[in-house]
Write a protein that holds these residues in place. Structure first.
Motif, PDB file in Angstrom:
ATOM      1  N   LEU A 386       0.803  -1.219   0.000  1.00 14.37           N
ATOM      2  CA  LEU A 386       0.000   0.000   0.000  1.00 14.37           C
ATOM      3  C   LEU A 386       0.839   1.273   0.000  1.00 14.37           C
ATOM      4  CD1 LEU A 386      -2.956  -0.823   2.441  1.00 14.37           C
ATOM      5  CD2 LEU A 386      -2.799  -1.149  -0.019  1.00 14.37           C
ATOM      6  N   ALA A 387       2.150   1.147   0.176  1.00 12.61           N
ATOM      7  CA  ALA A 387       3.017   2.322   0.236  1.00 12.61           C
ATOM      8  C   ALA A 387       2.909   3.116  -1.064  1.00 12.61           C
ATOM      9  CB  ALA A 387       4.463   1.894   0.480  1.00 12.61           C
ATOM     10  N   GLY A 388       2.650   4.413  -0.935  1.00 18.93           N
ATOM     11  CA  GLY A 388       2.560   5.278  -2.096  1.00 18.93           C
ATOM     12  C   GLY A 388       1.251   5.183  -2.848  1.00 18.93           C
ATOM     13  N   LYS A 389       0.332   4.357  -2.387  1.00 20.75           N
ATOM     14  CA  LYS A 389      -0.952   4.183  -3.075  1.00 20.75           C
ATOM     15  C   LYS A 389      -2.077   4.817  -2.248  1.00 20.75           C
ATOM     16  CE  LYS A 389       0.253  -0.055  -5.558  1.00 20.75           C
ATOM     17  NZ  LYS A 389       1.671  -0.040  -5.215  1.00 20.75           N
ATOM     18  N   ARG A 390      -3.168   5.114  -2.942  1.00 25.62           N
ATOM     19  CA  ARG A 390      -4.329   5.702  -2.278  1.00 25.62           C
ATOM     20  C   ARG A 390      -5.416   4.652  -2.227  1.00 25.62           C
ATOM     21  NH1 ARG A 390      -5.375  11.930  -3.482  1.00 25.62           N
ATOM     22  NH2 ARG A 390      -6.485  11.546  -1.544  1.00 25.62           N
ATOM     23  N   VAL A 391      -5.532   4.014  -1.077  1.00 23.73           N
ATOM     24  CA  VAL A 391      -6.491   2.932  -0.873  1.00 23.73           C
ATOM     25  C   VAL A 391      -7.359   3.282   0.334  1.00 23.73           C
ATOM     26  CG1 VAL A 391      -6.770   0.482  -0.294  1.00 23.73           C
ATOM     27  CG2 VAL A 391      -4.986   1.191  -1.896  1.00 23.73           C
ATOM     28  N   LEU A 392      -8.644   3.037   0.214  1.00 27.16           N
ATOM     29  CA  LEU A 392      -9.584   3.228   1.318  1.00 27.16           C
ATOM     30  C   LEU A 392      -9.845   1.881   1.978  1.00 27.16           C
ATOM     31  CD1 LEU A 392     -11.652   4.925   2.926  1.00 27.16           C
ATOM     32  CD2 LEU A 392     -13.299   4.467   1.098  1.00 27.16           C
ATOM     33  N   VAL A 393      -9.685   1.823   3.291  1.00 29.37           N
ATOM     34  CA  VAL A 393      -9.880   0.582   4.048  1.00 29.37           C
ATOM     35  C   VAL A 393     -11.032   0.792   5.030  1.00 29.37           C
ATOM     36  CG1 VAL A 393      -8.807  -1.130   5.542  1.00 29.37           C
ATOM     37  CG2 VAL A 393      -7.403   0.088   3.862  1.00 29.37           C
ATOM     38  N   VAL A 394     -12.062  -0.048   4.941  1.00 28.14           N
ATOM     39  CA  VAL A 394     -13.207   0.028   5.849  1.00 28.14           C
ATOM     40  C   VAL A 394     -13.206  -1.221   6.726  1.00 28.14           C
ATOM     41  CG1 VAL A 394     -15.706   0.210   6.054  1.00 28.14           C
ATOM     42  CG2 VAL A 394     -14.530   1.348   4.160  1.00 28.14           C
ATOM     43  N   LEU A 395     -13.063  -1.021   8.031  1.00 27.62           N
ATOM     44  CA  LEU A 395     -13.009  -2.104   9.006  1.00 27.62           C
ATOM     45  C   LEU A 395     -14.282  -2.038   9.845  1.00 27.62           C
ATOM     46  CD1 LEU A 395      -9.284  -1.606  10.124  1.00 27.62           C
ATOM     47  CD2 LEU A 395     -10.155  -3.101   8.319  1.00 27.62           C
ATOM     48  N   ASP A 396     -15.213  -2.916   9.556  1.00 28.42           N
ATOM     49  CA  ASP A 396     -16.534  -2.864  10.163  1.00 28.42           C
ATOM     50  C   ASP A 396     -16.604  -3.752  11.403  1.00 28.42           C
ATOM     51  OD1 ASP A 396     -19.194  -2.036  10.271  1.00 28.42           O
ATOM     52  OD2 ASP A 396     -19.904  -3.721   9.067  1.00 28.42           O
ATOM     53  N   ASN A 397     -17.301  -3.283  12.430  1.00 29.42           N
ATOM     54  CA  ASN A 397     -17.557  -4.060  13.649  1.00 29.42           C
ATOM     55  C   ASN A 397     -16.272  -4.513  14.339  1.00 29.42           C
ATOM     56  OD1 ASN A 397     -20.455  -4.073  13.642  1.00 29.42           O
ATOM     57  ND2 ASN A 397     -20.369  -5.479  11.915  1.00 29.42           N
ATOM     58  N   ALA A 398     -15.417  -3.563  14.645  1.00 26.75           N
ATOM     59  CA  ALA A 398     -14.164  -3.871  15.334  1.00 26.75           C
ATOM     60  C   ALA A 398     -14.416  -4.107  16.816  1.00 26.75           C
ATOM     61  CB  ALA A 398     -13.167  -2.729  15.158  1.00 26.75           C
ATOM     62  N   ALA A 399     -13.806  -5.164  17.360  1.00 24.71           N
ATOM     63  CA  ALA A 399     -14.001  -5.505  18.770  1.00 24.71           C
ATOM     64  C   ALA A 399     -12.974  -4.830  19.668  1.00 24.71           C
ATOM     65  CB  ALA A 399     -13.939  -7.017  18.958  1.00 24.71           C
ATOM     66  N   SER A 400     -11.770  -4.558  19.136  1.00 25.70           N
ATOM     67  CA  SER A 400     -10.703  -4.004  19.967  1.00 25.70           C
ATOM     68  C   SER A 400      -9.663  -3.346  19.080  1.00 25.70           C
ATOM     69  CB  SER A 400     -10.037  -5.110  20.795  1.00 25.70           C
ATOM     70  OG  SER A 400      -9.357  -6.019  19.940  1.00 25.70           O
ATOM     71  N   TYR A 401      -8.825  -2.515  19.707  1.00 29.10           N
ATOM     72  CA  TYR A 401      -7.745  -1.885  18.955  1.00 29.10           C
ATOM     73  C   TYR A 401      -6.708  -2.911  18.524  1.00 29.10           C
ATOM     74  CZ  TYR A 401      -3.940   1.265  17.726  1.00 29.10           C
ATOM     75  OH  TYR A 401      -2.933   1.918  17.053  1.00 29.10           O
ATOM     76  N   ALA A 402      -6.508  -3.947  19.341  1.00 26.56           N
ATOM     77  CA  ALA A 402      -5.549  -4.996  18.980  1.00 26.56           C
ATOM     78  C   ALA A 402      -5.958  -5.686  17.677  1.00 26.56           C
ATOM     79  CB  ALA A 402      -5.451  -6.016  20.105  1.00 26.56           C
ATOM     80  N   GLN A 403      -7.246  -5.805  17.445  1.00 26.02           N
ATOM     81  CA  GLN A 403      -7.729  -6.417  16.206  1.00 26.02           C
ATOM     82  C   GLN A 403      -7.498  -5.497  15.012  1.00 26.02           C
ATOM     83  OE1 GLN A 403     -11.989  -6.813  15.960  1.00 26.02           O
ATOM     84  NE2 GLN A 403     -11.895  -8.713  14.785  1.00 26.02           N
ATOM     85  N   VAL A 404      -7.564  -4.188  15.251  1.00 25.55           N
ATOM     86  CA  VAL A 404      -7.477  -3.208  14.168  1.00 25.55           C
ATOM     87  C   VAL A 404      -6.042  -2.844  13.820  1.00 25.55           C
ATOM     88  CG1 VAL A 404      -7.964  -0.778  13.622  1.00 25.55           C
ATOM     89  CG2 VAL A 404      -9.739  -2.220  14.623  1.00 25.55           C
ATOM     90  N   ARG A 405      -5.183  -2.772  14.815  1.00 25.30           N
ATOM     91  CA  ARG A 405      -3.855  -2.180  14.623  1.00 25.30           C
ATOM     92  C   ARG A 405      -3.055  -2.791  13.471  1.00 25.30           C
ATOM     93  NH1 ARG A 405       0.884  -1.533  19.250  1.00 25.30           N
ATOM     94  NH2 ARG A 405       2.345  -0.358  17.946  1.00 25.30           N
ATOM     95  N   PRO A 406      -2.973  -4.124  13.330  1.00 27.15           N
ATOM     96  CA  PRO A 406      -2.179  -4.657  12.210  1.00 27.15           C
ATOM     97  C   PRO A 406      -2.790  -4.362  10.840  1.00 27.15           C
ATOM     98  CG  PRO A 406      -2.524  -6.322  13.915  1.00 27.15           C
ATOM     99  CD  PRO A 406      -3.466  -5.203  14.208  1.00 27.15           C
ATOM    100  N   LEU A 407      -4.038  -3.911  10.801  1.00 25.57           N
ATOM    101  CA  LEU A 407      -4.729  -3.674   9.531  1.00 25.57           C
ATOM    102  C   LEU A 407      -4.605  -2.223   9.073  1.00 25.57           C
ATOM    103  CD1 LEU A 407      -8.010  -5.632  10.375  1.00 25.57           C
ATOM    104  CD2 LEU A 407      -5.869  -6.519   9.440  1.00 25.57           C
ATOM    105  N   LEU A 408      -3.891  -1.396   9.845  1.00 23.21           N
ATOM    106  CA  LEU A 408      -3.726   0.010   9.481  1.00 23.21           C
ATOM    107  C   LEU A 408      -2.563   0.152   8.504  1.00 23.21           C
ATOM    108  CD1 LEU A 408      -4.125   1.689  12.984  1.00 23.21           C
ATOM    109  CD2 LEU A 408      -5.872   1.334  11.236  1.00 23.21           C
ATOM    110  N   PRO A 409      -2.791   0.782   7.337  1.00 19.53           N
ATOM    111  CA  PRO A 409      -1.688   1.023   6.405  1.00 19.53           C
ATOM    112  C   PRO A 409      -0.635   1.915   7.045  1.00 19.53           C
ATOM    113  CG  PRO A 409      -3.826   1.366   5.348  1.00 19.53           C
ATOM    114  CD  PRO A 409      -4.081   1.255   6.817  1.00 19.53           C
ATOM    115  N   GLY A 410       0.513   1.968   6.410  1.00 17.85           N
ATOM    116  CA  GLY A 410       1.609   2.742   6.993  1.00 17.85           C
ATOM    117  C   GLY A 410       1.824   4.094   6.352  1.00 17.85           C
ATOM    118  N   THR A 411       0.988   4.490   5.380  1.00 23.50           N
ATOM    119  CA  THR A 411       1.222   5.744   4.680  1.00 23.50           C
ATOM    120  C   THR A 411      -0.007   6.632   4.742  1.00 23.50           C
ATOM    121  OG1 THR A 411       0.521   4.743   2.600  1.00 23.50           O
ATOM    122  CG2 THR A 411       2.873   4.700   3.084  1.00 23.50           C
ATOM    123  N   ARG A 412       0.227   7.932   4.671  1.00 20.94           N
ATOM    124  CA  ARG A 412      -0.834   8.922   4.823  1.00 20.94           C
ATOM    125  C   ARG A 412      -1.740   8.989   3.612  1.00 20.94           C
ATOM    126  NH1 ARG A 412       3.537  10.989   2.797  1.00 20.94           N
ATOM    127  NH2 ARG A 412       3.480  12.621   1.212  1.00 20.94           N
TER     128      ARG A 412
END
Length: 703
Positions: A386-412
């Motif tokens: 995903l580096a350098g790309k413009r991608v929208l990520v929708v994470l629905d019904n998250a139970a915790s931050y631990a579940q979400v954190r690895p799914l966060l891209p690394g670029t703005r």
């Protein structure tokens, strides 16, 4: 035009003008300036600045002190010869103008973009020079001298960008045969970051190509020992495969210029995973506008834009996320990823980050045979793709931050929208993040929802149906779908069925996923036993709002304990809260449909004698407090009883004594509701005495 200022954050926070250094005094000013510099050209809210300066312990004067800090910065910049405003006031906060000034972090990221673009175009020598120019801007650890959780998070983000840029540059230089020149640099970097496997892999390859095969194998042995000792993990696939290739003297290790600096899989498809948004979507204008601020129109920010949608079950979080995502999808030409994390599904366990990443990587074109086995490796490959790309990520019904954190891209350039019912405060840490707590639809919006689905209904029938659905989009959707599926039913028939509270949830729980009851159950079963008991007790009361002392009376516990359980209910979004703009008092609310569900739970899980005893304790609390307030209003001195001291904090007792009419006015509606309920329950003594207090109240307020 005044002097041009140079701002540096890639090292100690520093400001310079044409005449020399510009002193920034005080830790608070430094933190505020750092926040503004890391969001150049974007409004940073006062609330975000307060949180950055004081973390979770802001003083009551926090907003005023932020204004003082900004005024001090403006004065300092003018004293340095900068005639034009550098910081502007823009609701709901402040904005730093970057156009006429230099910010090293912005230039660093611009040069990184340029380096990556040149690399993609095959201009490798130019790309290496651009990487070198970007990395040359660093003068030490980012944001040195700025303390606080915000500074630590921002510095870690910038450091990750720096290391990734160096890894990409080193890969290009290795491909062009600069292995001997790199050994010294890579050796120092491995000492600083011994667990960073890609850097160690580059060092091993540079050593092997320089004829130092034994040193390359020793670098692997040291790295493996560290990983096992500190993390209990074997090295990842990159190091293992490189180690095997060195042992076999594999010809593939011979330096040959390549089309790309990495052998990792690239995205070969553009994912478009967004489920369809319903045509019945209604309202949410303000919420959509807030989410619009996430889209990185200028690309100048340094934080990953994250939006978190939270609210009670059935309030329409998923539908809002999908509606907005479809609206801005064209702004993300490299794709849209979507996953239901099943955080609140009673029939399924929440999805693990490892399995979600497998699905995302497949969607990005990675074959199953090339999927890394470990979570860390999958997350690293995901961020790389995903580096350098413009991608929208929708994470629905998250139970915790631990579940979400690895799914966060690394670029703005990417953007993430998360939905969930719990608070997840970690998702609101950056200036580019927004949090939207959804409320039920207004009466007008609810009627519009019904009439959009059923245009043949009269406005009156639509209004009746909307009111019984409590403004919850899930309830409105189930109700309208039932009428569409049964054209021989009249709206009046469904209204009659919903009017009976004993049947209401049954009639609104007929969709394929269990409807409203299933949504409420999934949140209820996550509560602690005491919070669940309090929730059931609140369901037995018919009051429109209540204070913390009501919870204390229901549970027969000190008010401090009741407040803790109420906060748990609030964090789980099963109750709501209002804060008075007059005296700052907190009032909690339990909406009608959640109250119906809580009452059902009480009927099933508690004996009649227990339910009645809890109600009596609450009625007794109202009676004693109302009696004390009435006597105080009439000028009769009273002393708080032991029970009042148990139920009320000392400041509440003081407030009651100082302004009893104010307390009576706040409790007016609830008091009349209690009179009606106690009468219906046959508790004649409470009903009579409470009615007497209510009559006195009406007289006192009238006078």
């Amino acid at each position: 035009m005044g002097d041009r200022l140079e701002f540096t954050v890639l090292g100690p926070l520093d400001v310079r003008s044409d005449t020399g250094p510009v002193p920034i005094s005080g830790q608070r000013q430094r933190t505020v300036l750092a926040m503004l510099l890391l969001s150049p050209g974007r409004v940073v809210s006062v609330d975000s600045l307060v949180e950055a300066v004081w973390d979770d312990r802001p003083p009551a004067t926090g907003r005023t002190q932020i204004a003082i800090c900004v005024a001090g910065l403006r004065k300092t910049f003018k004293a340095a010869g900068c005639a034009d405003d550098v910081i502007l006031t823009r609701a709901p906060g402040y904005l730093l103008l970057p156009e006429a000034h230099d910010i090293d972090a912005s230039e660093f990221e611009r040069q990184l973009d340029q380096a990556q673009r040149l690399e993609q175009e095959g201009q490798y020598a130019e790309s290496v020079r651009a990487y070198a120019a970007a990395l040359g801007r660093w003068r030490g650890p980012a944001l040195s001298g700025v303390s606080g959780r915000f500074a630590e998070s921002a510095a870690a983000r910038l450091e990750e960008l720096r290391l990734t840029a160096y890894e990409q540059s080193a890969a290009l230089r290795l491909a062009e045969g600069e292995h001997r020149e790199l050994i010294g640099e890579l050796t120092g970097l491995v000492r600083q970051h011994p667990l960073r496997e890609q850097v160690r892999a580059h060092l091993m390859l540079a050593q092997y190509r320089s004829g130092r095969r034994a040193e390359a194998l020793e670098s692997f042995r040291e790295g493996r020992s560290l990983l096992i000792d500190e993390l209990g993990l074997e090295p990842g696939r990159v190091l293992r495969e490189l180690h095997e290739a060195i042992l076999a003297d594999d010809p593939v290790l011979t330096p040959v210029p390549v089309a790309k600096p990495t052998a990792r899989a690239e995205a070969r498809v553009v994912p478009a995973q967004l489920p369809p948004s319903t045509a019945r979507f209604t309202g949410r204008t303000a919420e959509l506008s807030t989410l619009d601020d996430l889209v990185p129109w200028s690309g100048k920010g340094c934080m990953l834009p994250v939006g978190y949608l939270t609210g009670m079950p059935g309030v329409g979080k998923t539908e809002l996320a999908l509606h907005w995502a479809h609206r801005v999808a064209e702004r993300f030409p490299h794709g849209q990823l979507f996953v239901d994390l099943c955080g609140y599904d009673r029939d399924r366990a929440p999805l693990s980050s490892t399995e979600v990443l497998a699905g995302f990587l497949r969607a990005l074109g990675v074959p199953d045979a090339e999927l890394p086995g470990e979570l860390g490796e999958r997350a690293a490959l995901y961020r790389s793709l995903l580096a350098g790309k413009r991608v929208l990520v929708v994470l629905d019904n998250a139970a915790s931050y631990a579940q979400v954190r690895p799914l966060l891209p690394g670029t703005r350039e990417c953007c993430v929208v998360v939905t969930g019912r719990d608070q997840l405060p970690e998702l609101a840490g950056g200036a580019d993040s927004v949090r939207v707590r959804l409320k039920p639809l207004s009466t007008t919006e609810s009627v519009e929802f019904v009439r959009r689905a059923l245009p043949v209904l009269s406005p009156e029938s639509a209004a009746e149906l909307a009111e019984l659905c409590d403004g919850l989009p899930l309830a409105l959707s189930v109700a309208t779908t039932r009428l569409l599926a049964k054209p021989h039913w009249s709206a009046d028939r469904l209204v009659r069925m919903l009017t009976d509270e004993r049947r209401r949830l049954d009639e609104l729980s007929c969709d394929e996923r269990g409807g409203l009851r299933a949504a409420f159950e999934s949140s209820y079963h996550r509560l602690s036993p005491e919070a669940a008991r309090l929730y059931r007790g609140l369901g037995t009361l018919d009051v429109p709002h209540f204070a913390a002392w009501v919870g204390a009376a229901l549970l027969d516990c000190p008010v401090s304990e009741a407040e803790a359980w109420l906060e748990e209910l609030l964090d789980a979004n099963v109750i709501d809260v209002d804060v008075s703009t007059v005296d700052g008092s907190v009032r909690y609310r339990l909406a009608r449909l959640p109250r119906v569900f809580a009452r059902e739970c009480a009927l099933v899980q508690e004996a009649p004698v227990e339910r009645t005893a809890a109600c009596e304790r609450a009625f007794a609390a109202w009676l004693e407090l109302a009696g004390s307030a009435s006597e105080l209003a009439e000028g009769v001195a009273t002393v708080a009883t032991d029970r009042l001291r148990r139920w009320l904090a000392q400041e509440e007792i003081t407030a009651l004594a100082e302004n009893p009419l104010r307390w009576l006015e706040i409790e007016h509606e609830a008091l009349h509701a209690v009179v009606h309920q106690s009468t219906g329950m046959g508790l004649v003594l409470y009903a009579w005495n409470l009615a007497t207090c209510a009559q006195k109240l009406d007289s006192a307020l009238a006078s």
